[in-house]
Design a protein around this motif. Structure first.
Motif, PDB file in Angstrom:
ATOM      1  N   UNK A   1       2.834  38.564  -1.414  1.00 38.90           N
ATOM      2  CA  UNK A   1       3.830  37.664  -2.009  1.00 38.90           C
ATOM      3  C   UNK A   1       4.590  38.340  -3.146  1.00 38.90           C
ATOM      4  N   UNK A   2       5.854  37.941  -3.297  1.00 37.65           N
ATOM      5  CA  UNK A   2       6.698  38.526  -4.340  1.00 37.65           C
ATOM      6  C   UNK A   2       7.376  37.381  -5.083  1.00 37.65           C
ATOM      7  N   UNK A   3       6.530  36.573  -5.685  1.00 36.70           N
ATOM      8  CA  UNK A   3       7.075  35.354  -6.283  1.00 36.70           C
ATOM      9  C   UNK A   3       7.397  35.530  -7.762  1.00 36.70           C
ATOM     10  N   UNK A   4       8.564  35.027  -8.134  1.00 37.20           N
ATOM     11  CA  UNK A   4       9.035  35.108  -9.514  1.00 37.20           C
ATOM     12  C   UNK A   4       9.043  33.691 -10.089  1.00 37.20           C
TER      13      UNK A   4
ATOM     14  N   UNK B   1      12.544  27.233  -0.442  1.00 34.13           N
ATOM     15  CA  UNK B   1      11.217  26.782  -0.027  1.00 34.13           C
ATOM     16  C   UNK B   1      11.304  25.692   1.051  1.00 34.13           C
ATOM     17  N   UNK B   2      12.095  24.641   0.759  1.00 30.74           N
ATOM     18  CA  UNK B   2      12.056  23.471   1.641  1.00 30.74           C
ATOM     19  C   UNK B   2      13.009  23.551   2.817  1.00 30.74           C
ATOM     20  N   UNK B   3      14.101  24.320   2.698  1.00 28.47           N
ATOM     21  CA  UNK B   3      15.028  24.396   3.827  1.00 28.47           C
ATOM     22  C   UNK B   3      14.918  25.707   4.604  1.00 28.47           C
TER      23      UNK B   3
ATOM     24  N   UNK C   1      10.603  29.603   2.840  1.00 28.97           N
ATOM     25  CA  UNK C   1       9.982  30.679   2.066  1.00 28.97           C
ATOM     26  C   UNK C   1       8.675  30.193   1.450  1.00 28.97           C
ATOM     27  N   UNK C   2       7.715  31.082   1.380  1.00 24.87           N
ATOM     28  CA  UNK C   2       6.413  30.709   0.844  1.00 24.87           C
ATOM     29  C   UNK C   2       6.413  30.851  -0.673  1.00 24.87           C
ATOM     30  N   UNK C   3       6.665  29.742  -1.363  1.00 19.49           N
ATOM     31  CA  UNK C   3       6.740  29.770  -2.823  1.00 19.49           C
ATOM     32  C   UNK C   3       5.797  28.737  -3.404  1.00 19.49           C
TER      33      UNK C   3
END
Ligand SMILES: [Zn+2]
Length: 201
Positions: free
Chosen positions: A174-177, A191-193, A196-198
């Motif tokens: 994961x590369x979450x900011x 995320x919702x549309x 993406x895995x956030x």
């Protein structure tokens, strides 16, 4: 010559010392889209599975530090992670604005000022949600004789595309900011549309 028979070509390369260490920078020209794409390679020997980030250009975020998106922080984090590894590769794709180009991206921003989200804005401009293709990235990896990678991404579509193009994903990192007050809406749409895995939004 028939275009489809041409392969991607490395047209220039040199050493590139950076604040993240020394990379080899290579320019690849793709017959697929006729564009030039940038590759940074860390390490003398490529050992699979190799750490890879496939990053799409974002002038507004990366050069002008726009807070509308998380691209710049993702790029910085990717270079940091690659610099810590023995070897790694950053493929920097010439596809601004999820493939719609800079002008249309700015037009989409204007629409977002009137309340549309990034997906709705793209649709209003007549584009699909995400025009990005990762075929060129797969071709570059194959040219480098790499078929097994550990990839830095939150985007499941990128993984599916790469697998369809014959790249084996050994691990997804994961590369979450952390969102800021401005990009939170964009990240929620991602995320919702866009799936993406956030976890932080
Ligand atoms: Zn961006």
């Amino acid at each position: 010559m028939n275009n489809t028979k041409q392969t991607i070509v490395n047209i220039a390369s040199a050493a590139l010392p950076t604040t993240y260490g020394v990379f080899q920078i290579r320019i690849y020209k793709s017959p697929e889209d006729g564009l030039e794409h940038v590759v940074l390679i860390k390490g003398k020997k490529i050992k699979e599975p190799i750490l890879v980030r496939i990053h799409s250009e974002c002038l507004t975020g990366e050069v002008f530090t726009s807070l509308r998106c998380d691209c710049r922080d993702q790029l910085i984090k990717s270079l940091t992670e690659i610099s810590k590894a023995k070897s790694g590769i950053l493929i920097y794709l010439n596809q601004e604005g999820r493939g719609i180009g800079l002008t249309n991206k700015i037009k989409a921003y204007a629409l977002q000022e009137n309340g549309l989200d990034t997906v709705e804005a793209n649709e209003q401009l007549g584009f699909a949600t995400d025009l990005r293709s990762f075929k060129v990235a797969a071709q570059i990896l194959k040219k480098l004789k790499i078929c097994k990678i550990n990839i830095l991404t939150n985007n499941p579509d990128k993984i599916t595309q790469l697998e369809n193009f014959g790249i084996q994903i050994n691990k997804t990192i994961p590369l979450e900011i952390k969102p800021n007050l401005i990009d939170i809406r964009y990240l929620k749409t991602k995320k919702y549309k866009m799936g993406h895995k956030l976890k932080l939004v």
